[in-house]
Scaffold this active site. Structure first.
Site, short mmCIF file in Angstrom:
data_model
loop_
_atom_site.label_atom_id
_atom_site.label_comp_id
_atom_site.label_asym_id
_atom_site.label_seq_id
_atom_site.Cartn_x
_atom_site.Cartn_y
_atom_site.Cartn_z
N TYR A 91 0.79 -1.23 0.00
CA TYR A 91 0.00 0.00 0.00
C TYR A 91 0.83 1.29 0.00
CZ TYR A 91 -4.20 -2.79 0.35
OH TYR A 91 -5.22 -3.68 0.07
N GLU A 131 -7.56 -3.24 6.68
CA GLU A 131 -8.41 -3.80 7.74
C GLU A 131 -9.36 -4.85 7.17
OE1 GLU A 131 -12.17 -2.01 9.88
OE2 GLU A 131 -10.35 -1.14 10.73
#
Length: 143
Positions: A91, A131
């Site tokens: 990311y 998440e």
């Protein structure tokens, strides 16, 4: 995000939309240049991938003031990224590539304030995706 940051996201993405195809190509070229190890994660046509990337960014920016519309889509995207082999450490590389692409595509119109707004928005979205990936992995291991 502040109203000013939201406005910066919207006005700058409006300038990217007409060059979306070129921006996506620039994004993936840069991504593969700085992180060649991620290239095998992209098994589909990279032009189609670029269209999906720009479409997703557009949807997020259009609805940035309505998290209830964005969060479920971004969570689903994060869950799907498990199947692609995406890891949390990917990311930051993608975020760096996105900011670089915006700087290249917008030139001097991409100010430090724009960069801060985009970095903040990306950090929020990446956090949601990570998440969701972790939740998905946890549920898969329990099942």
């Amino acid at each position: 995000m502040t109203p000013e940051q939201i406005a910066l996201l919207k006005t700058s993405f409006a300038k990217v939309e007409p060059i979306a195809e070129q921006a996506a190509a620039l994004f993936y070229k840069r991504l593969f240049d700085i992180a060649p190890s991620v290239k095998p994660l992209f098994k589909n046509d990279i032009n189609k991938q670029g269209q999906m990337l720009m479409s997703t960014i557009g949807m997020v920016i259009k609805n940035i003031e309505n998290p209830e519309k964005i969060v479920p889509v971004v969570r689903g995207l994060g869950q799907r990224h498990n199947a692609y082999g995406t890891k949390p450490e990917h990311y930051p590389i993608v975020g760096e590539t996105l900011l670089w692409t915006l700087e290249q595509g917008l030139g001097t119109a991409f100010t430090p304030d724009h960069k801060t707004a985009w970095a903040g928005a990306y950090a929020l979205l990446a956090g949601i995706m990570i998440e969701a990936q972790q939740d998905d992995r946890t549920q898969s291991s329990v099942a």
